[in-house]
Motif scaffolding. Sequence first.
Motif, short mmCIF file in Angstrom:
data_model
loop_
_atom_site.label_atom_id
_atom_site.label_comp_id
_atom_site.label_asym_id
_atom_site.label_seq_id
_atom_site.Cartn_x
_atom_site.Cartn_y
_atom_site.Cartn_z
N TRP A 1 0.74 5.15 0.46
CA TRP A 1 -0.21 6.28 0.79
C TRP A 1 0.36 7.60 0.62
O TRP A 1 1.60 7.93 1.02
CB TRP A 1 -0.43 6.15 2.11
N VAL B 16 -4.25 4.94 8.78
CA VAL B 16 -3.21 4.33 7.85
C VAL B 16 -2.25 3.71 8.92
O VAL B 16 -1.94 2.50 8.61
CB VAL B 16 -2.45 5.35 7.07
N VAL C 24 0.96 -1.11 0.15
CA VAL C 24 -0.04 0.24 0.20
C VAL C 24 0.88 1.10 0.04
O VAL C 24 1.74 1.28 0.70
CB VAL C 24 -1.19 0.14 1.27
N TYR D 143 -4.20 6.58 -2.48
CA TYR D 143 -3.71 5.12 -2.36
C TYR D 143 -3.41 4.27 -3.80
O TYR D 143 -4.09 4.77 -4.40
CB TYR D 143 -4.73 4.42 -1.68
N LEU E 295 -10.49 1.22 2.97
CA LEU E 295 -8.96 1.04 3.14
C LEU E 295 -8.90 -0.11 3.75
O LEU E 295 -8.00 -1.16 3.34
CB LEU E 295 -8.24 2.19 3.69
#
Length: 193
Positions: free
Chosen positions: A89, A105, A87, A165, A185
């Motif tokens: 971000w 997150v 992932v 993202y 998410l």
Amino acid sequence: MPTMTRSIPIALTIVLALSACGSSEDTAAGDEPTPAPTTASSSAPASTAASPTGEPAAEVPQTLDFTARTIDGDTFTGASLAGKPTVFWFWAAWCPTCRGEADSVTAVQRENADRVNVVGVAGLGSGDDAMRRFAQDTGIEGFPQLADDAGEVWQRFEVVSQQYYVLLDSTGKVVHKGSLSQADLRERVAELT
């Protein structure tokens, strides 16, 4: 040519300032943003990562064939992420929405640390000091944070706004690009293989 090189981050900053930061718009649970084809979406192997344990090294897909600098000044290689879902971000130190999402997150990273890589990518004119302050203030220091004011990683994944993202599966294929609510998410990360 040097003028053009300097103009890209400035233009990117202007576009982002006019578009996303501060927006409270979340992607609805039923919305499925379609990943746009990108130069970074290819999962074709670019090289082979060295394995420090002597085990067979994971193939490094083109999406992860890059080097960047962390907010602490260390060198970061995308190849270190090969073999696990990832992932990315994308955030900016001056973005209030990014600041508000940092806890979520961080929680996602902690809950999935054994099976998913999470990497923050700061930029958009944030500046080194502001990036480090943002990381300290929000508690996101527990996972890699890239300093990308020049926009190289942002451009690699064709990211055009902060609080964005990019999710990769374990082969390096882009499976999502765009904004995500906190719930989305968590759901998307749980589905990553």
